[in-house]
Design an enzyme around this catalytic site. Structure first.
Site, short mmCIF file in Angstrom:
data_model
loop_
_atom_site.label_atom_id
_atom_site.label_comp_id
_atom_site.label_asym_id
_atom_site.label_seq_id
_atom_site.Cartn_x
_atom_site.Cartn_y
_atom_site.Cartn_z
N GLU A 104 -9.47 -1.55 7.03
CA GLU A 104 -10.13 -0.30 6.68
C GLU A 104 -9.05 0.72 6.37
OE1 GLU A 104 -10.03 -0.59 11.11
OE2 GLU A 104 -11.60 -1.46 9.92
N TYR A 116 -4.20 -2.03 -2.16
CA TYR A 116 -5.06 -3.10 -1.66
C TYR A 116 -5.86 -3.74 -2.80
CZ TYR A 116 -3.83 -1.02 2.84
OH TYR A 116 -3.14 -0.51 3.91
#
Length: 148
Positions: A104, A116
């Site tokens: 997260e 990411y």
């Protein structure tokens, strides 16, 4: 060229100091010490000539791995090191039997979200008001997953 090694309990303070130089949301040495003592966590150091460039905390249970924490020292950001560290921990998770990797990230951290995404992560959900700011306000967490 950077090398990757497993952190040891004595590294907890060093990790906390380096991350505090890089983000206002750094882990404490107590949090690092907890991960270093956990049977499910591995703390990876990215170093060059004993200079700490970054680190990642990877938790793995069975075939799932989770990036608990990830940073590149402020003085080394923007050099592609984040991608190198991320690829390394993806490889480690895969070698230890993980089929997917979760994380997260703060919704405001667009640079990390882009990193990411380039590494194959996709957003699969959001946690509303997950992170707390010093002023008491809250921020969403973007939940991401990569298939290994």
């Amino acid at each position: 060229m950077a090398d990757f090694t497993r952190a040891q309990p004595a590294d907890a303070h060093r990790l906390a100091r380096a991350e505090a130089d890089s983000t206002p949301h750094a882990w404490s040495s107590t949090l690092y010490a907890g991960s270093l003592e956990s049977e499910h966590d591995t703390v990876w150091l990215m170093q060059e000539d004993n200079v700490l460039l970054g680190a990642a905390v990877l938790m793995q249970v069975l075939d799932e791995a989770h990036v608990q924490n990830f940073f590149i020292h402020a003085s080394h950001q923007g050099q592609g090191l984040g991608g190198q560290l991320l690829r390394y921990i993806q490889q480690q998770a895969r070698q230890h039997g993980a089929s997917c990797l979760f994380l997260e990230v703060r919704a405001s951290n667009r640079i990390a979200v882009q990193l990411y995404q380039r590494a194959g992560f996709i957003q699969y959900s959001t946690r509303k008001a997950y992170y707390r700011h010093a002023d008491g306000s809250r921020e969403d967490a973007i939940l991401m997953k990569a298939t290994l």
